[in-house]
Design a protein around this motif. Structure first.
Motif, short mmCIF file in Angstrom:
data_model
loop_
_atom_site.label_atom_id
_atom_site.label_comp_id
_atom_site.label_asym_id
_atom_site.label_seq_id
_atom_site.Cartn_x
_atom_site.Cartn_y
_atom_site.Cartn_z
N ALA A 1 0.84 -1.20 0.00
CA ALA A 1 0.00 0.00 0.00
C ALA A 1 0.87 1.25 0.00
O ALA A 1 0.56 2.24 -0.70
CB ALA A 1 -0.93 -0.01 1.21
N PHE A 2 1.96 1.23 0.76
CA PHE A 2 2.84 2.39 0.80
C PHE A 2 3.53 2.60 -0.55
O PHE A 2 3.62 3.74 -1.03
CB PHE A 2 3.91 2.23 1.89
CG PHE A 2 4.82 3.42 2.01
CD1 PHE A 2 4.48 4.50 2.81
CD2 PHE A 2 6.02 3.47 1.30
CE1 PHE A 2 5.31 5.61 2.89
CE2 PHE A 2 6.86 4.57 1.38
CZ PHE A 2 6.50 5.64 2.18
N ALA A 3 4.02 1.52 -1.17
CA ALA A 3 4.70 1.65 -2.45
C ALA A 3 3.76 2.20 -3.52
O ALA A 3 4.16 3.04 -4.34
CB ALA A 3 5.26 0.29 -2.88
N VAL A 4 2.51 1.73 -3.53
CA VAL A 4 1.53 2.23 -4.50
C VAL A 4 1.24 3.71 -4.24
O VAL A 4 1.18 4.52 -5.17
CB VAL A 4 0.24 1.40 -4.43
CG1 VAL A 4 -0.88 2.06 -5.24
CG2 VAL A 4 0.49 -0.03 -4.93
N ARG A 5 1.09 4.05 -2.97
CA ARG A 5 0.83 5.46 -2.63
C ARG A 5 2.02 6.34 -3.03
O ARG A 5 1.85 7.46 -3.54
CB ARG A 5 0.55 5.58 -1.13
CG ARG A 5 -0.03 6.94 -0.74
CD ARG A 5 -0.59 6.90 0.66
NE ARG A 5 0.44 6.88 1.69
CZ ARG A 5 0.58 5.91 2.57
NH1 ARG A 5 -0.21 4.85 2.55
NH2 ARG A 5 1.53 5.98 3.49
N LEU A 6 3.24 5.83 -2.82
CA LEU A 6 4.44 6.58 -3.21
C LEU A 6 4.49 6.77 -4.72
O LEU A 6 4.81 7.87 -5.21
CB LEU A 6 5.68 5.84 -2.72
CG LEU A 6 7.03 6.43 -3.14
CD1 LEU A 6 7.20 7.84 -2.59
CD2 LEU A 6 8.18 5.53 -2.66
N ALA A 7 4.17 5.73 -5.48
CA ALA A 7 4.17 5.84 -6.94
C ALA A 7 3.18 6.90 -7.40
O ALA A 7 3.48 7.70 -8.31
CB ALA A 7 3.83 4.48 -7.56
N ARG A 8 2.02 6.93 -6.77
CA ARG A 8 1.02 7.93 -7.14
C ARG A 8 1.47 9.34 -6.77
O ARG A 8 1.28 10.29 -7.55
CB ARG A 8 -0.31 7.60 -6.46
CG ARG A 8 -0.99 6.37 -7.04
CD ARG A 8 -2.24 6.00 -6.31
NE ARG A 8 -2.88 4.83 -6.93
CZ ARG A 8 -3.54 3.91 -6.26
NH1 ARG A 8 -3.70 4.02 -4.95
NH2 ARG A 8 -4.07 2.88 -6.90
N GLU A 9 2.08 9.49 -5.60
CA GLU A 9 2.53 10.82 -5.17
C GLU A 9 3.65 11.32 -6.08
O GLU A 9 3.71 12.51 -6.41
CB GLU A 9 2.98 10.79 -3.71
CG GLU A 9 3.23 12.17 -3.14
CD GLU A 9 3.40 12.16 -1.63
OE1 GLU A 9 3.79 13.21 -1.08
OE2 GLU A 9 3.14 11.12 -1.00
#
Length: 339
Positions: free
Chosen positions: A58-66
Motif C-alpha cells: 500500500a505504501f509503495a503504491v501510494r508513493l508511486a502515485r505521489e
C-alpha cells in the motif's frame, strides 16, 4: 489426525530469550526531494522494504502515485513510477491468497515479477536476479522510476547489491538425499565446503540445502557461471510499525485470508496435481494449511502454528534489515499509516 495439542504447547518458549532491540525511528519522507534525486541520477532505484504485514505494498503504491502527482502527470498520462515485486512467492501463478498478492491495490500503477511461473516449480534466487534485472532495465529504458517492493531480504540484496550468483539447476535427487539429514548435519557439511557460509544461510534449512547443492556441484564439476549485474544506486525506505501493531496485523490478516478461502486455495493446488511436499516447500501458509488438508493438523492447530510461524518470520525479516543497516546500508524508516 495428529495428536491433540493444547494452546500452550504451540506457543513459543520465551525462557532465555534476550530482550528485543529497540525499533528504529520513523521519519517523514520528502517525496519531492526523492523525485529530484531520481531525475538527477543520484537514485536509480527506490526500494520499499519491511516485515510482513507492515503495509509495504500500500505504501509503495501510494508513493508511486505521489511521485506522479509531483511530476505533473495527469490521469491520462502513464504513471511516473512502476513497482517490481521483491516477494519470493508471488512469482507463482495460482498462489494468490497465501502470498497476499492483493493485485487490486495496484490499480493504474504497473507492476512486474508477479505470476511469472507455475506453482509447483522451483524458482531460484538466480532466476529472480535475472528477471529483476530485465524488468528494471525495461522500466528505466522507458523513463520510469522503478520501485522495488518486498520483504525478502535475500531477494532485495540480490537485486540491488550486484551479488554474483551461480547459475546451477536444481538437482532433485541430491535434494532428496540431503532432506534425509537433520539440520545440524546439513550445517556441518556446508561449513566443511564453505567455511565462510553466512549466518542467514545457516539459519534456513532450505537455503542450507541449496548452498550445499551449489557447493557440491562446483566441487564435483567446475565453478558455475555467475551473474554479472551491477549494484544500483538505491534509496531504501522501510515500513515501520510497532511490534504490538505488527502482531495484531498478522493475526487479523491471517484470519481474513482463511475467511477468503486460503484452505480452498490449497485444496485446489493439490487437486491440480502439485505434490504435497512441493507445496509445503513454499513454507508458512502453504506448509501448515497443506498439513491441515492432509489431516495432520486440526484447523485450530494449523491456525496457531501458522500464526506463530508468521510472527517468527516477521522478526527474522526485521533482523535481516537491521543487519543491512549495520553493514552500512542506510534505510529511511517511515510510518506507513501516515499520509
Amino acid at each position: 489426525m495428529g495428536k491433540s495439542l493444547n494452546r500452550t504447547e504451540l506457543l513459543p518458549d520465551r525462557e532465555g530469550v534476550p530482550p528485543m532491540a529497540p525499533l528504529p525511528q520513523a521519519r517523514p519522507l520528502d517525496v519531492a526531494a526523492l523525485l529530484d534525486a531520481c531525475r538527477r541520477g543520484d537514485v536509480d532505484l527506490v526500494c520499499v522494504l519491511g516485515p510482513t504485514a507492515s503495509g509495504k505494498t500500500a505504501f509503495a503504491v501510494r508513493l508511486a502515485r505521489e511521485l506522479s502527482v509531483i511530476a505533473g502527470c495527469d490521469r491520462q498520462s502513464p504513471p511516473v513510477a512502476e513497482i517490481l515485486s521483491g516477494d519470493s512467492r508471488q512469482v507463482y501463478r495460482g498462489m494468490d491468497i497465501g502470498t497476499g498478492k492483493d493485485l487490486d491495490e495496484y490499480q493504474e500503477v504497473p507492476y512486474h515479477l508477479i505470476d511469472i511461473c507455475e506453482a509447483g516449480s522451483r524458482y531460484t534466487i538466480f532466476d529472480y536476479q535475472r528477471d529483476f534485472e530485465a524488468a528494471y532495465k525495461d522500466v528505466r529504458a522507458r523513463g520510469r522510476i522503478p520501485i522495488l517492493c518486498g520483504g525478502s531480504g535475500l531477494y532485495i540484496e540480490a537485486a540491488t547489491c550486484g551479488y554474483r550468483l551461480p547459475e546451477i539447476p536444481p538437482n532433485p535427487e541430491l535434494r532428496a538425499q540431503l532432506e534425509t539429514l537433520d539440520t545440524e548435519a546439513l550445517r556441518a557439511r556446508l561449513l566443511e565446503l564453505r567455511p565462510d557460509a553466512d549466518a542467514s544461510t545457516l539459519e534456513s534449512r532450505r537455503r542450507t540445502i541449496r548452498a550445499l547443492e551449489v557447493a557440491l556441484f562446483e566441487q564435483e564439476v567446475h565453478p558455475a557461471p555467475r551473474s554479472e549485474f551491477l549494484p544500483k544506486k538505491v534509496y531504501y525506505i522501510g515500513t515501520l510499525v510497532s511490534r504490538e501493531e505488527r502482531v495484531r496485523r498478522i493475526d487479523a490478516r491471517l484470519d481474513a485470508r482463511l475467511a477468503q478461502g486460503l484452505v480452498e486455495e490449497v485444496r485446489g493446488l493439490l487437486a491440480s496435481g502439485i505434490p504435497a511436499e512441493d507445496l509445503m516447500y513454499y513454507g508458512l501458509e502453504y506448509k501448515f494449511v497443506t498439513q491441515h488438508v492432509l489431516g495432520i493438523l486440526s484447523y485450530e492447530e494449523m491456525r496457531i502454528l501458522l500464526a506463530n510461524a508468521i510472527h517468527q518470520f516477521a522478526k527474522r525479516q526485521m533482523t535481516w534489515f537491521r543487519g543491512m543497516e549495520r553493514r552500512g546500508t542506510p534505510i529511511h524508516w517511515v510510518d506507513p499509516t501516515q499520509p
